[in-house]
Design a protein around this motif. Sequence first.
Motif, short mmCIF file in Angstrom:
data_model
loop_
_atom_site.label_atom_id
_atom_site.label_comp_id
_atom_site.label_asym_id
_atom_site.label_seq_id
_atom_site.Cartn_x
_atom_site.Cartn_y
_atom_site.Cartn_z
N LEU A 13 0.84 -1.21 0.00
CA LEU A 13 0.00 0.00 0.00
C LEU A 13 0.87 1.26 0.00
CD1 LEU A 13 -2.77 -1.05 2.56
CD2 LEU A 13 -3.06 -0.67 0.10
N ALA A 14 1.95 1.24 0.78
CA ALA A 14 2.87 2.38 0.82
C ALA A 14 3.51 2.58 -0.56
CB ALA A 14 3.93 2.16 1.89
N ALA A 28 2.46 -8.14 -4.55
CA ALA A 28 1.16 -8.80 -4.77
C ALA A 28 1.34 -10.21 -5.32
CB ALA A 28 0.30 -7.97 -5.72
N ASN A 29 2.37 -10.39 -6.15
CA ASN A 29 2.58 -11.69 -6.79
C ASN A 29 3.59 -12.57 -6.06
OD1 ASN A 29 0.78 -11.21 -8.96
ND2 ASN A 29 2.29 -9.85 -9.88
N SER A 30 4.06 -12.11 -4.91
CA SER A 30 5.11 -12.84 -4.19
C SER A 30 4.59 -14.05 -3.42
CB SER A 30 5.81 -11.90 -3.20
OG SER A 30 4.93 -11.56 -2.14
N GLY A 31 3.29 -14.12 -3.25
CA GLY A 31 2.73 -15.22 -2.46
C GLY A 31 2.66 -14.90 -0.98
N SER A 32 3.13 -13.73 -0.58
CA SER A 32 3.13 -13.38 0.85
C SER A 32 1.84 -12.66 1.27
CB SER A 32 4.35 -12.53 1.18
OG SER A 32 4.33 -11.32 0.46
N LEU A 33 0.98 -12.32 0.31
CA LEU A 33 -0.30 -11.69 0.64
C LEU A 33 -1.41 -12.72 0.47
CD1 LEU A 33 -0.04 -8.30 -1.31
CD2 LEU A 33 0.74 -8.83 0.99
N ASN A 34 -2.52 -12.51 1.18
CA ASN A 34 -3.64 -13.41 0.93
C ASN A 34 -4.27 -13.01 -0.42
OD1 ASN A 34 -5.79 -11.46 1.32
ND2 ASN A 34 -5.57 -11.72 3.53
N ILE A 40 -6.52 -6.67 -4.49
CA ILE A 40 -6.67 -5.23 -4.24
C ILE A 40 -5.44 -4.48 -4.73
CG2 ILE A 40 -6.76 -3.48 -2.41
CD1 ILE A 40 -8.61 -5.50 -0.87
N ILE A 41 -4.27 -4.97 -4.36
CA ILE A 41 -3.01 -4.32 -4.76
C ILE A 41 -2.86 -4.35 -6.28
CG2 ILE A 41 -0.48 -4.45 -4.62
CD1 ILE A 41 -1.85 -3.37 -2.04
N SER A 42 -3.12 -5.50 -6.88
CA SER A 42 -2.98 -5.64 -8.33
C SER A 42 -3.90 -4.68 -9.08
CB SER A 42 -3.26 -7.08 -8.76
OG SER A 42 -2.30 -7.95 -8.22
N LEU A 68 -5.21 -6.19 -18.45
CA LEU A 68 -4.85 -7.03 -17.30
C LEU A 68 -5.79 -6.74 -16.13
CD1 LEU A 68 -0.94 -6.82 -17.28
CD2 LEU A 68 -2.36 -8.78 -17.94
N ARG A 69 -6.07 -5.46 -15.90
CA ARG A 69 -6.96 -5.05 -14.81
C ARG A 69 -8.35 -5.63 -15.04
NH1 ARG A 69 -10.80 -1.71 -13.33
NH2 ARG A 69 -10.65 -0.61 -11.35
#
Length: 120
Positions: A13-14, A28-34, A40-42, A68-69
């Motif tokens: 978000l920052a 967002a694509n790292s797998g570390s977010l749900n 949301i980030i994407s 893509l969006r």
Amino acid sequence: GTAKSASHYGEALASLRVGETNRALRLANSGSLNAKQARIISIEALTQRARAAFNNRDYAASLYALNLRGKLIGEPRDLMILRGWSNYHLGQKQRARDLFASLDAQLSTRATRRALAQTR
């Protein structure tokens, strides 16, 4: 765990707040977010990327980001107008005009009337 996910989400978000869309998309694509956070980030990163590309007159990149969006969420009216102008500037004038006419038929605004007048 959830603390790491929350930390990465905050970081993403920052990154969006300061226009670092590549960094936000990497997170967002790292797998570390749900899944919800990543979506949301994407969506926001691709929105920013589409607008920035358009403002830099890179209309093909703007359309690419919008496409893509569009796989993640429906396109709001302001981005449909951005899509129309991107098509117009790429020489796809009939496609632009059709989109502007459709938007104007749904809700005629100064923006849609101006776009129709310019694409006649």
